[in-house]
Design an enzyme around this catalytic site. Structure first.
Site, short mmCIF file in Angstrom:
data_model
loop_
_atom_site.label_atom_id
_atom_site.label_comp_id
_atom_site.label_asym_id
_atom_site.label_seq_id
_atom_site.Cartn_x
_atom_site.Cartn_y
_atom_site.Cartn_z
N ASP A 8 0.88 -1.17 0.00
CA ASP A 8 0.00 0.00 0.00
C ASP A 8 0.92 1.23 0.00
O ASP A 8 2.14 1.11 -0.17
CB ASP A 8 -0.99 -0.06 1.17
N CYS A 67 3.37 -3.14 3.99
CA CYS A 67 2.56 -1.96 4.33
C CYS A 67 3.29 -1.23 5.46
O CYS A 67 4.47 -1.50 5.69
CB CYS A 67 1.12 -2.33 4.67
N THR A 69 3.06 -1.35 8.78
CA THR A 69 3.49 -2.26 9.84
C THR A 69 3.65 -3.69 9.36
O THR A 69 4.23 -4.52 10.07
CB THR A 69 2.43 -2.30 10.97
N GLY A 70 3.07 -4.01 8.23
CA GLY A 70 3.01 -5.40 7.75
C GLY A 70 1.81 -6.15 8.31
O GLY A 70 1.45 -7.22 7.81
N HIS A 100 9.54 -24.48 9.03
CA HIS A 100 8.52 -25.19 9.79
C HIS A 100 7.10 -24.95 9.29
O HIS A 100 6.24 -25.81 9.44
CB HIS A 100 8.59 -24.80 11.27
N HIS A 135 6.32 -31.41 10.23
CA HIS A 135 5.85 -30.06 9.93
C HIS A 135 4.82 -30.07 8.80
O HIS A 135 3.92 -29.24 8.77
CB HIS A 135 7.04 -29.17 9.58
C1 RB5 Z 1 -1.68 2.84 6.32
O1 RB5 Z 1 -1.69 4.08 6.93
C2 RB5 Z 1 -1.38 1.76 7.32
O2 RB5 Z 1 -2.46 1.56 8.15
C3 RB5 Z 1 -1.00 0.47 6.61
O3 RB5 Z 1 0.09 0.69 5.80
C4 RB5 Z 1 -0.63 -0.70 7.49
O4 RB5 Z 1 0.30 -0.34 8.46
C5 RB5 Z 1 -1.75 -1.45 8.06
O5 RB5 Z 1 -1.59 -2.54 8.64
#
Ligand code: RB5
Length: 158
Positions: A8, A67, A69-70, A100, A135
């Protein structure tokens, strides 16, 4: 290896860095989805689903999702049956997710990781191989959960 990649707006810079890293190391990056720049806001589940669908349609390929935070990418990707997405921020987990858990999607957070660690995580994931054996049984149970009503069979709950 063949990759489908997406981000994103919160993951554009890291996505592009990782795509360049993959290509430099001889990987095939078949699609890079998501905005061209961070000013273009999109919803991460839309990108995650598109990347996951392409990955599932190309057996043996892998997904890379970034993104802020991922977290949102990992949560979305893991809703797709057949996708086992690992959100990683340490090298040991990146390796073990493949060995695993037979992870086929790697998720990272641009606002969490520096570029050096992110490329180390990608390298660890790439180098690792699924161990199989016990696994494989456990990974099979993950897939069995999502194949039915989402609840483990009675016999598996103990
Ligand atoms: C976008 O602002 C942010 O929420 C997105 O990139 C991500 O961190 C969501 O999990």
């Amino acid at each position: 290896m063949r990759w489908y990649v997406g981000s994103d707006h919160g993951g554009v810079a890291l996505r592009d860095l990782l795509v360049a890293h993959l290509r430099t190391h001889g990987h095939e990056v078949l699609a890079v989805l998501g905005p061209a720049h961070e000013g273009e806001s999109v919803d991460y589940p839309d990108v995650a689903m598109e990347v996951c669908d392409r990955t599932l349609a190309d057996e043996g390929s892998l997904a890379l999702l970034v993104c802020g935070t991922g977290q949102g990418m990992a949560m979305s990707a893991n809703r797709r049956r057949g996708i086992r997405a690992a959100l990683v921020s340490d090298v040991f987990s990146a390796r073990m997710a493949r060995e695993h858990n037979d992870a086929n999607a790697l998720c990272m957070g641009q606002r969490v990781l520096g570029p050096g660690l992110a490329t180390d995580l990608l390298d660890a994931f790439v180098r690792a191989r699924f161990s199989g054996g016990r696994h494989a049984r456990r990974v099979g149970k993950i897939e069995a959960i999502t194949a039915g009503d989402g609840r483990p069979a009675e016999a598996d709950r103990s």
